[in-house]
Design an enzyme around this catalytic site. Structure first.
Site, PDB file in Angstrom:
ATOM      1  N   ASP A 111      -0.177   5.120   0.777  1.00  0.00           N
ATOM      2  CA  ASP A 111      -0.388   6.183   1.762  1.00  0.00           C
ATOM      3  C   ASP A 111      -0.224   5.673   3.192  1.00  0.00           C
ATOM      4  OD1 ASP A 111      -0.890   7.758  -0.388  1.00  0.00           O
ATOM      5  OD2 ASP A 111      -3.052   7.933  -0.068  1.00  0.00           O
TER       6      ASP A 111
ATOM      7  N   ASN B 229      -8.827  -1.150   5.914  1.00  0.00           N
ATOM      8  CA  ASN B 229      -9.507  -1.286   4.626  1.00  0.00           C
ATOM      9  C   ASN B 229      -8.790  -2.272   3.708  1.00  0.00           C
ATOM     10  OD1 ASN B 229     -11.670   0.706   4.933  1.00  0.00           O
ATOM     11  ND2 ASN B 229     -10.030   2.207   4.986  1.00  0.00           N
TER      12      ASN B 229
ATOM     13  N   THR C  31      -2.474   0.912  -4.746  1.00  0.00           N
ATOM     14  CA  THR C  31      -3.004   2.111  -4.100  1.00  0.00           C
ATOM     15  C   THR C  31      -4.249   2.637  -4.784  1.00  0.00           C
ATOM     16  OG1 THR C  31      -2.475   4.431  -3.573  1.00  0.00           O
ATOM     17  CG2 THR C  31      -1.393   3.483  -5.492  1.00  0.00           C
ATOM     18  N   ALA C  32      -5.057   3.370  -4.009  1.00  0.00           N
ATOM     19  CA  ALA C  32      -6.228   4.045  -4.564  1.00  0.00           C
ATOM     20  C   ALA C  32      -5.840   5.336  -5.259  1.00  0.00           C
ATOM     21  CB  ALA C  32      -7.242   4.329  -3.454  1.00  0.00           C
TER      22      ALA C  32
ATOM     23  N   ASP D 113       0.862  -1.179   0.000  1.00  0.00           N
ATOM     24  CA  ASP D 113       0.000   0.000   0.000  1.00  0.00           C
ATOM     25  C   ASP D 113       0.900   1.231   0.000  1.00  0.00           C
ATOM     26  OD1 ASP D 113      -2.371   1.694   0.538  1.00  0.00           O
ATOM     27  OD2 ASP D 113      -1.492   1.870   2.534  1.00  0.00           O
TER      28      ASP D 113
ATOM     29  N   ASP E 103      -9.437  25.425  -3.416  1.00  0.00           N
ATOM     30  CA  ASP E 103      -9.203  24.006  -3.628  1.00  0.00           C
ATOM     31  C   ASP E 103      -8.062  23.499  -2.751  1.00  0.00           C
ATOM     32  OD1 ASP E 103     -11.127  23.552  -5.806  1.00  0.00           O
ATOM     33  OD2 ASP E 103      -9.827  24.924  -6.918  1.00  0.00           O
TER      34      ASP E 103
ATOM     35  N   ASP F 147      -1.165  -0.147   6.113  1.00  0.00           N
ATOM     36  CA  ASP F 147      -1.439   0.501   7.398  1.00  0.00           C
ATOM     37  C   ASP F 147      -2.917   0.477   7.754  1.00  0.00           C
ATOM     38  OD1 ASP F 147      -2.659   3.666   7.010  1.00  0.00           O
ATOM     39  OD2 ASP F 147      -1.990   2.562   5.248  1.00  0.00           O
TER      40      ASP F 147
ATOM     41  N   LYS G 186      -8.572  -3.771  -4.258  1.00  0.00           N
ATOM     42  CA  LYS G 186      -7.131  -4.023  -4.222  1.00  0.00           C
ATOM     43  C   LYS G 186      -6.845  -5.528  -4.235  1.00  0.00           C
ATOM     44  CE  LYS G 186      -5.235   0.031  -1.843  1.00  0.00           C
ATOM     45  NZ  LYS G 186      -4.419   0.464  -0.683  1.00  0.00           N
TER      46      LYS G 186
END
Length: 312
Positions: free
Chosen positions: A66, A242, A171-172, A64, A92, A239, A216
């Site tokens: 992040d 999810n 990763t997302a 993963d 933003d 970490d 994933k």
């Protein structure tokens, strides 16, 4: 014993005992040496066997991104770089600052905030060329991401590479960001969320769903089939709770800088845990709510100050 025939019975008996003692001593010494060599070759009691296994072509590692490989959210750091290049307005950046503050204080991924972050990123890159974002991504990595790579996790990835195994980020985050990071770290490649593009230009939409949670695990499973891997011999690192589906898929799951839910789950299943953070509980326990507001306010003030300097 003929050589000892000239000795008196008493002397012969004493000499025989000496020979026997010498032989016994030599045998003990030889056995001791063999035992020492075996201890060096095999793990001792309570020690983990050598991992990763060198030369295991059926094994690979999946990381993963992040808060596992990199401190914080890669989308936020990417957003900072795009703001610096005037891709979007101060409001933003404030939104990105809030999302990052939430990520750091909560210590876990919140689906609603993650979705908001992805929507923001998609709206920002809409109409830009893929090649342009890839080139900028290289610069942003040097500016904001390189110094946030966890050395401990980086060492784990390198151990797999040194063992001759392939290593992927999963990763997302947008696949373009993930590919830049993977390349800069010397990893094999990356699985990430795919943003739609037509003729090399982003449309502002996704291809399918974000690569998050069970998605994933499905991506890892599909890659394992394509690469001919044995998942029971593979490792995965994350970490977040999810990513339990992905971690449960492999034979060697690792909880890295785990959130509370993953830590509990990992301990219950006797998974390996590694924590490379300092004061990891501060954000969850020791920081009062006012500090969270202050973090957001500080990030907002910094963004406005930067914006004002640009207008002068």
């Amino acid at each position: 014993m003929a050589a000892l025939g000239w000795l008196t019975p008493r002397r012969r008996s004493a000499t025989a005992r000496s020979v026997l003692a010498g032989e016994a001593s030599a045998e003990a010494a030889r056995k001791s040496t063999q035992d020492a060599q075996q201890e060096q070759q095999a793990p001792g009691a309570g020690e983990e066997p050598q991992f990763p296994v060198h030369g295991d072509a059926l094994a690979a590692a999946f990381f993963d991104l992040d808060n596992t490989v990199m401190q914080g959210a890669s989308l936020f750091h990417f957003g900072r770089g795009l703001y610096k290049r005037k891709f979007f307005e101060t409001r933003d950046l404030v939104r990105f600052a809030w999302q990052q503050a939430w990520f750091r204080l909560a210590g876990l991924e919140d689906p609603e905030h993650m979705q908001d972050a992805r929507d923001s990123a998609l709206s920002i890159v809409k109409g830009h060329r893929v090649a342009e974002l890839m080139s900028i991504g290289e610069e942003i990595y040097d500016e904001y991401m390189a110094e946030r790579i966890w050395p401990g996790t980086r060492a784990l990835a390198q151990a797999h590479l040194d063992a001759g195994q392939k290593v992927w980020l999963v990763t997302a985050a947008p696949v373009e960001i993930a590919q830049v990071i993977a390349r800069r770290l010397g990893l094999t490649g990356a699985l990430g969320t795919v943003a739609e593009s037509v003729d090399g230009v982003y449309t502002g939409k996704l291809v399918g769903e974000p690569l998050h949670g069970p998605a994933k695990a499905e991506a890892v499973r599909a890659l394992a089939v394509a690469e001919g891997l044995d998942l029971s011999r593979c490792a995965a690192y994350s970490d977040s709770h999810n990513d339990i589906p992905m971690l449960s898929l492999v034979g060697h799951p690792y909880a890295i800088n785990p959130d509370a839910k993953l830590r509990k789950h990992a301990r219950g299943l006797d998974w390996r845990l590694r924590d490379y953070r300092t004061g990891r509980k501060a954000a969850k326990v020791g920081i009062p709510a006012a500090a969270g507001v202050g973090a957001v306010a500080g990030g907002t003030a910094a963004a406005i100050a930067l914006h004002n300097r640009r207008r002068r």
